[in-house]
Design an enzyme around this catalytic site. Structure first.
Site, mmCIF file in Angstrom:
data_model
loop_
_atom_site.group_PDB
_atom_site.id
_atom_site.type_symbol
_atom_site.label_atom_id
_atom_site.label_comp_id
_atom_site.label_asym_id
_atom_site.label_seq_id
_atom_site.Cartn_x
_atom_site.Cartn_y
_atom_site.Cartn_z
ATOM 1 N N VAL A 1 0.868 -1.113 -0.080
ATOM 2 C CA VAL A 1 0.019 0.032 0.009
ATOM 3 C C VAL A 1 0.818 1.338 -0.038
ATOM 4 O O VAL A 1 0.587 2.329 -0.826
ATOM 5 C CB VAL A 1 -0.906 -0.282 1.243
ATOM 6 C CG1 VAL A 1 -1.832 1.418 1.433
ATOM 7 C CG2 VAL A 1 -2.029 -1.104 1.043
ATOM 8 N N ASP A 2 1.938 1.153 0.858
ATOM 9 C CA ASP A 2 2.704 2.519 0.731
ATOM 10 C C ASP A 2 3.498 2.937 -0.500
ATOM 11 O O ASP A 2 3.517 4.025 -0.670
ATOM 12 C CB ASP A 2 3.689 2.461 1.880
ATOM 13 C CG ASP A 2 3.928 3.607 2.981
ATOM 14 O OD1 ASP A 2 3.084 4.467 2.771
ATOM 15 O OD2 ASP A 2 4.681 3.439 3.989
ATOM 16 N N ASP A 3 4.133 1.758 -0.956
ATOM 17 C CA ASP A 3 4.589 1.966 -2.279
ATOM 18 C C ASP A 3 3.586 2.673 -3.216
ATOM 19 O O ASP A 3 4.117 3.189 -4.278
ATOM 20 C CB ASP A 3 5.366 0.913 -2.658
ATOM 21 C CG ASP A 3 6.861 0.773 -2.291
ATOM 22 O OD1 ASP A 3 7.732 1.668 -2.532
ATOM 23 O OD2 ASP A 3 7.048 -0.079 -1.287
#
Length: 644
Positions: A386-388
């Site tokens: 999710v963060d990338d």
């Protein structure tokens, strides 16, 4: 010092120019993702066990490990790591000896030996990776905790209330090779393998034995055994089927560079596991894995290191090229670099090419959704997170409205992020709804933090910040409101939030506050006021912020007694999001941040990335550029003469 807008704008320009100059021709930025000496040590031990012809690399890694030894004889994960780290010291000692470039009588090894013995010997090393490497090379017995998790768990259908895919993805890829080796009682010794027996007073681990006897651990194991009772067939046939499935599990998750899941740590374990299954050292799969592992090295230029001053080679656990490229492109744009600039165009083309199109394990808990996420590393093609993904989407935001290819990438990425929201309203890192608390009770070191992939404040806050500032969604949308509610319900009593993937409460509080403000939470909301007040209360006397890596083990804020560039930038950015006008604490923070960018002391290289509490920390060499540039840009954009 007093800071002016001109000072800040000058620093933004300097940082932007330096980053643009450092961009690679392919559109990437490549900075070191540094993870202490553990992977350097494990790589030496693996290469020597395989009798691999890699003398230059082994010598380089040996020299890097030796140079990092502390005067007391130990190795540390971070500067204030208590009296040193026993597991890291055991790994370093073993690798230096195994390399052949250090001898037992060398003064450095003698100091390390004394340190290990004074702390109860090698048997007291707690890290599961340390125990596994020692067991795989015949230095100790396999941990009893592994023998209690039957390899047959891989055969349980995903429909069962407790099955193998309830473990997080990053724990599964480490657990499978461990279960293979433990089942085979695998030991690989060569004529060059050192004998560490004199450093063992016992390989009993009282902590592990206590966990094994705990009611919670027994309940988790009983649940697994109860599920296994449903398997049909003779024990021998079931065991053979499980081993075959474990082998296929590994082989099916090898990337094009030969590594498992693009992680060095599980790639090392995979190679040992394949040896346990009867693969020869020269087998193409093992040779490709070794090549991929070797290619994870990074040459750190001594001129970038400030007071340490020497260059070295280190093995990265997972090169951070996609992450760094996305964040730098985004930060440059926030700092005023236009989207039509060649550097932004090149990075956007690179990021579009790295969007995922392959099926992955994330679909087990999130079926029916098309791939559309991004991973951390360049060679990662089916393990998005999710963060990338939100980082890449921020970088592409200014281009998606007038470019068809970027619009398609944007829509698939946004849909993927939305689909990954957990049932509780928050967001995980890698896999949806992988949060069965029972698995954290297993008597495996690190299980509490690694066995599951629950909603986290940093991931939820960062996702909300993207949705609010870039997708123009707010708390009027039900699913965004659920994310905000999750954050509000997980605020700590003191006003902070715990961040899982950064250090730690500063990181989580920054992510939560910027996320809440982005989706329309009013600045006078009690949770926002409490969070901002907490940041103000921990500001250092010099105007900056700093937090110790010990926070993630203590589960409370532990001050570093120094200011770091990234943590100062996070705190500053959070306060900018909250306050309509500059406050004295903001002005002091901005002034100190600029000072930090021109200092080369140890705080500049203090690890502010988190992997596994107590055992794995990261110094992102990119962070002293990314987050300061972003915070200073937001300061000017909000408070500058031309600000809206």
């Amino acid at each position: 010092m007093a800071v002016t807008l001109t000072d800040i704008q000058r620093e933004i320009h300097r940082l932007s120019e330096e980053l643009i100059q450092r961009q690679e021709p392919d559109g990437t930025w490549r900075f070191c993702f540094e993870n202490g000496i553990t992977l350097d040590a494990c790589t030496i031990i693996l290469l020597r066990t395989l009798n691999a012809d890699q003398e230059e690399l082994i010598r380089q890694l040996h020299d890097r490990i030796l140079a990092a030894q502390e005067p007391e004889g130990c190795w540390r994960w971070y500067r204030d790591d208590g009296e040193g780290h026993l597991s890291a010291t055991v790994e370093a000692y073993y690798a230096l000896l195994f390399s052949g470039f250090s001898r037992p009588e060398d003064e450095a090894l003698q100091r390390a030996k004394r340190y290990i013995l004074e702390r109860g010997g090698i048997g007291q090393a707690k890290s599961l990776l340390t125990k596994a490497i020692l067991a795989a090379t015949g230095q100790r017995a396999w941990p009893s905790s592994l023998s209690l998790i039957p390899i047959e768990i891989l055969l349980l259908p995903e429909s069962f209330p407790l099955n193998f895919y309830d473990f997080s993805g990053y724990s599964r890829v480490h657990l499978v090779p461990l279960l293979i080796m433990a089942e085979r009682n695998f030991r690989a010794r060569t004529a060059r393998t050192p004998d560490l027996s004199e450093l063992f007073s016992s390989d009993r681990d009282p902590d592990e034995e206590g966990l094994l006897r705990s009611p919670e651990s027994r309940e988790a194991l009983d649940q697994i055994q109860s599920a296994l009772a449903h398997l049909v067939g003779t024990p021998r046939r079931i065991r053979q089927a499980a081993i075959h499935k474990a082998e296929r599990y590994l082989l099916d998750r090898i990337e094009s560079d030969g590594t498992l899941y693009t992680y060095a740590s599980c790639t090392v374990l995979m190679v040992f596991a394949l040896l346990a299954l009867g693969y020869e050292a020269q087998h193409p799969v093992i040779q490709r894995a070794v090549e991929g592992l070797s290619n994870m090295k990074f040459t750190v230029d001594g001129s970038d290191l400030g007071e340490s001053g020497y260059g070295y080679i280190t093995i990265q656990n997972s090169p951070s090229t996609v992450w760094d490229t996305a964040l730098i492109s985004y930060a440059l744009q926030e700092g005023g670099t236009v989207a039509t600039h060649p550097a932004i165009r090149r990075s956007a083309a690179y990021l579009r090419d790295r969007q995922h199109h392959r099926a992955g394990d994330w679909q087990i808990h999130n079926p029916g959704v098309l791939p559309g996420g991004w991973g951390f590393s360049e060679t990662n093609t089916f393990v998005p997170d999710v963060d990338d993904t939100t980082a890449a989407l921020r970088a592409l935001a200014a281009l998606h409205t007038d470019d068809h290819a970027t619009l398609d990438a944007w829509n698939r990425g946004l849909n993927w992020v939305w689909s990954m929201q957990n049932h509780d309203g928050g967001w995980p890192a890698f896999e949806k709804n992988t949060d069965k608390v029972m698995l954290t009770w297993l008597a495996i070191e690190g299980a509490k933090s690694a066995a599951t992939d629950p909603s986290e404040a940093d991931l939820t806050g960062r996702t909300l910040e993207y949705l609010g500032n870039f997708a123009k969604l707010g708390i009027r949308h039900d699913w965004v409101a659920r994310g905000a509610d999750w954050l509000l319900s997980h605020q700590q009593e003191d006003g902070s939030w715990y961040g899982r993937w950064g250090i730690c409460y500063i990181y989580g509080t920054w992510a939560a506050l910027t996320g809440l403000m982005a989706v329309g939470m009013p600045a006078d909301h009690p949770a926002v006021i409490k969070g901002a007040d907490w940041l103000g209360s921990i500001q250092n006397a010099d105007g900056g912020w700093g937090e110790s890596c010990r926070s993630d083990q203590a589960r409370r804020f532990v001050p570093l007694r120094a200011s770091t560039p990234s943590q100062t930038a996070w705190a500053l950015d959070a306060l900018i999001a909250v306050h309509d006008q500059p406050t004295p604490e903001l002005e002091r923070g901005a002034a100190r941040l600029i000072e930090l960018l021109h200092e080369d002391g140890w705080p500049a290289s203090y690890p502010t990335g988190a992997g596994l509490p107590g055992y794995f920390y990261t110094h992102y060499h990119s962070y002293r550029y990314i987050w300061p540039l972003l915070a200073l840009a937001h300061y000017v954009n909000k408070y500058g003469d031309g600000a809206p």
